[in-house]
Design an enzyme around this catalytic site. Structure first.
Site, PDB file in Angstrom:
ATOM      1  CG  HIS A   1      25.725  37.671  -4.077  1.00 53.42           C
ATOM      2  ND1 HIS A   1      25.901  38.438  -5.201  1.00 53.42           N
ATOM      3  CD2 HIS A   1      26.488  38.263  -3.124  1.00 53.42           C
ATOM      4  CE1 HIS A   1      26.718  39.458  -4.941  1.00 53.42           C
ATOM      5  NE2 HIS A   1      27.091  39.368  -3.671  1.00 53.42           N
ATOM      6  CB  ILE A   2      24.464  34.021   1.421  1.00 54.63           C
ATOM      7  CG1 ILE A   2      25.359  32.767   1.295  1.00 54.63           C
ATOM      8  CG2 ILE A   2      23.091  33.771   0.819  1.00 54.63           C
ATOM      9  CD1 ILE A   2      24.900  31.587   2.153  1.00 54.63           C
ATOM     10  N   GLY A   3      27.383  36.213   0.951  1.00 58.03           N
ATOM     11  CA  GLY A   3      28.613  36.582   1.673  1.00 58.03           C
ATOM     12  C   GLY A   3      28.373  37.438   2.898  1.00 58.03           C
TER      13      GLY A   3
ATOM     14  N   GLY B   1      42.763  43.662   0.183  1.00 57.77           N
ATOM     15  CA  GLY B   1      42.152  44.771   0.921  1.00 57.77           C
ATOM     16  C   GLY B   1      41.589  44.236   2.224  1.00 57.77           C
ATOM     17  NE  ARG B   2      37.641  48.872   4.376  1.00 54.08           N
ATOM     18  CZ  ARG B   2      37.570  49.503   3.191  1.00 54.08           C
ATOM     19  NH1 ARG B   2      37.418  48.821   2.071  1.00 54.08           N
ATOM     20  NH2 ARG B   2      37.634  50.812   3.142  1.00 54.08           N
ATOM     21  CB  ILE B   3      37.159  40.993   2.064  1.00 54.04           C
ATOM     22  CG1 ILE B   3      35.994  41.918   2.442  1.00 54.04           C
ATOM     23  CG2 ILE B   3      36.690  39.533   2.036  1.00 54.04           C
ATOM     24  CD1 ILE B   3      34.847  41.972   1.442  1.00 54.04           C
TER      25      ILE B   3
ATOM     26  CD  GLU C   1      25.335  36.980  -8.330  1.00 50.37           C
ATOM     27  OE1 GLU C   1      24.569  37.669  -7.628  1.00 50.37           O
ATOM     28  OE2 GLU C   1      26.540  36.841  -8.080  1.00 50.37           O
TER      29      GLU C   1
ATOM     30  CB  THR D   1      33.326  35.361  -1.396  1.00 49.88           C
ATOM     31  OG1 THR D   1      34.681  35.784  -1.132  1.00 49.88           O
ATOM     32  CG2 THR D   1      33.128  33.955  -0.896  1.00 49.88           C
TER      33      THR D   1
ATOM     34  CB  SER E   1      48.099  44.531  -4.555  1.00 45.81           C
ATOM     35  OG  SER E   1      48.934  44.857  -5.651  1.00 45.81           O
TER      36      SER E   1
ATOM     37  NE  ARG F   1      29.589  42.911  -6.928  1.00 43.02           N
ATOM     38  CZ  ARG F   1      29.378  42.889  -5.610  1.00 43.02           C
ATOM     39  NH1 ARG F   1      29.614  41.775  -4.915  1.00 43.02           N
ATOM     40  NH2 ARG F   1      28.900  43.945  -4.987  1.00 43.02           N
TER      41      ARG F   1
HETATM   42  C1  GLV Z   1      28.152  42.181  -1.575  1.00 44.46           C
HETATM   43  O1  GLV Z   1      28.346  41.498  -2.519  1.00 44.46           O
HETATM   44  C2  GLV Z   1      28.648  43.521  -1.445  1.00 44.46           C
HETATM   45  O2  GLV Z   1      29.311  44.034  -2.356  1.00 44.46           O
HETATM   46  O3  GLV Z   1      28.385  44.141  -0.415  1.00 44.46           O
END
Ligand code: GLV
Length: 342
Positions: free
Chosen positions: A308-310, A155-157, A290, A259, A176, A261
């Protein structure tokens, strides 16, 4: 009478000013996470909820908000919300896509580079006073040129990660969400399952922004990638997607980057794969439970662990807060919220 919105955690002032011009709002906590009790009582009389990914918005919470009409998550992932329960009650659920794509893709590359070039380990080595002169074989890492990066989720990321790969001379393969969901379906094996509009046929190249990325099946990807990077949402089809069997099929000496879940990876199986020396390393920004991190990961030098600093840049977090507020303001103005997911 104007609407009342509960914001579980303080957002930037500039964003709150805009919201304050359109409605009344209450803030749960200034920092950290709202307690469940405060969330349940805070929902009384509230029509809109702006929440964080750490807020569990389950059926009981949704029931407590008897006047609730919109839940705006300040995150792109919304697995913290019982979307079905909200939908049954006619409540809009929204997320914050797009604005965090670049920050998350950048952090994915930070993890890839950190783990393959042993950056964190090298920094600790120097600070421990162990750098007593240049050495030919000191802290050798693994190069990227010509290697294969496998993106699970495109997807986007995932695509933003692929765009950055061109600069490192890395070959990109992807599968996908649909390839993941149907991975064990015999019809899929014979390619009889209809393909989504996002996905090109298996074993063809997709061109986005001039970049060729090869579309492969889930198992082809895990068996051939030097680096596997996760970019799918957490859903029943992706929970423990990377389990003992997947690790067994991953290439010896490969790396795992997450990055997305935490629960997409079976962390105990990851520790086993690292202990066995089957994986060369892992870069993790998210964890199964977490903020708890598996003790078997904390000991390892070939694992880079981030809290969790993405999306954690000032620009991105401000844009996320603004977008969540925009969704609520769409609803207040009688429009369809722009990032509705249900
Ligand atoms: C971060 O983990 C988000 O889902 O925005």
């Amino acid at each position: 009478m104007s609407s009342t919105i509960l914001i579980t955690r303080q957002l930037p002032e500039s964003v709150l000013e805009r919201l304050g011009a359109a409605c009344q709002y209450r803030i749960g906590v200034v920092s950290g996470s709202i307690t469940r009790e405060a969330l349940l009582t805070g929902l009384d009389g509230v029509e809109g909820l702006i929440c964080q990914l750490t807020d569990r918005i389950d059926e009981a919470v949704i029931e407590a908000g008897s006047k609730l009409r919109i839940i705006a998550n300040v995150a792109v992932g919304y697995n913290n919300i019982d979307v079905e329960a909200a939908t049954r009650r006619g409540i809009h659920v929204t997320n914050t896509p797009d604005v965090l794509t670049d920050a998350t893709a950048d952090l994915t590359w930070a993890l890839i580079l950190s783990v393959t070039r042993r950056i964190v380990e090298a920094d600790a080595f120097l600070r421990a006073g162990r750098f007593d002169g240049w050495d030919f074989e000191m802290l050798l890492g693994s190069g990227l040129t010509g290697k294969t990066l496998g993106l699970i989720g495109y997807g986007r990321i995932g695509r933003a990660v692929a765009r950055r790969a061109a600069g490192f001379g890395v070959n990109v393969q992807y599968c996908s969400r649909e390839d993941v969901a149907f991975r064990d379906d015999p019809r899929y094996q014979s390619r009889a399952v209809p393909s989504s509009p996002l996905a090109s046929p298996i074993n063809q190249s997709a061109h986005f922004d001039g970049l060729a990325a090869r579309h492969v099946s889930f198992y082809e990807l895990v068996e051939s990638a030097d680096i596997v990077s996760l970019h799918t949402p957490l859903a029943p089809t992706t929970r423990h997607l990377i389990d003992r069997e997947t690790f067994r099929r991953m290439k010896p000496g490969s790396y795992l980057i997450n990055t997305a879940r935490g629960p997409i990876v079976d962390e105990s199986a990851l520790v086993e794969a690292l202990d066995a020396g089957h994986l060369a390393g892992a870069g993790l920004d998210v964890f199964e439970d977490e903020p708890r991190v598996h003790p078997g990961l904390l000991q390892r030098q070939n694992v880079v662990l981030l809290p969790h600093i993405g999306s954690a840049t000032l620009e991105t977090r401000t844009a996320m807060a603004r977008l969540a507020v925009d969704n609520v303001m769409d609803w207040i103005a009688g429009r369809m919220p722009r990032n509705k997911v249900n």
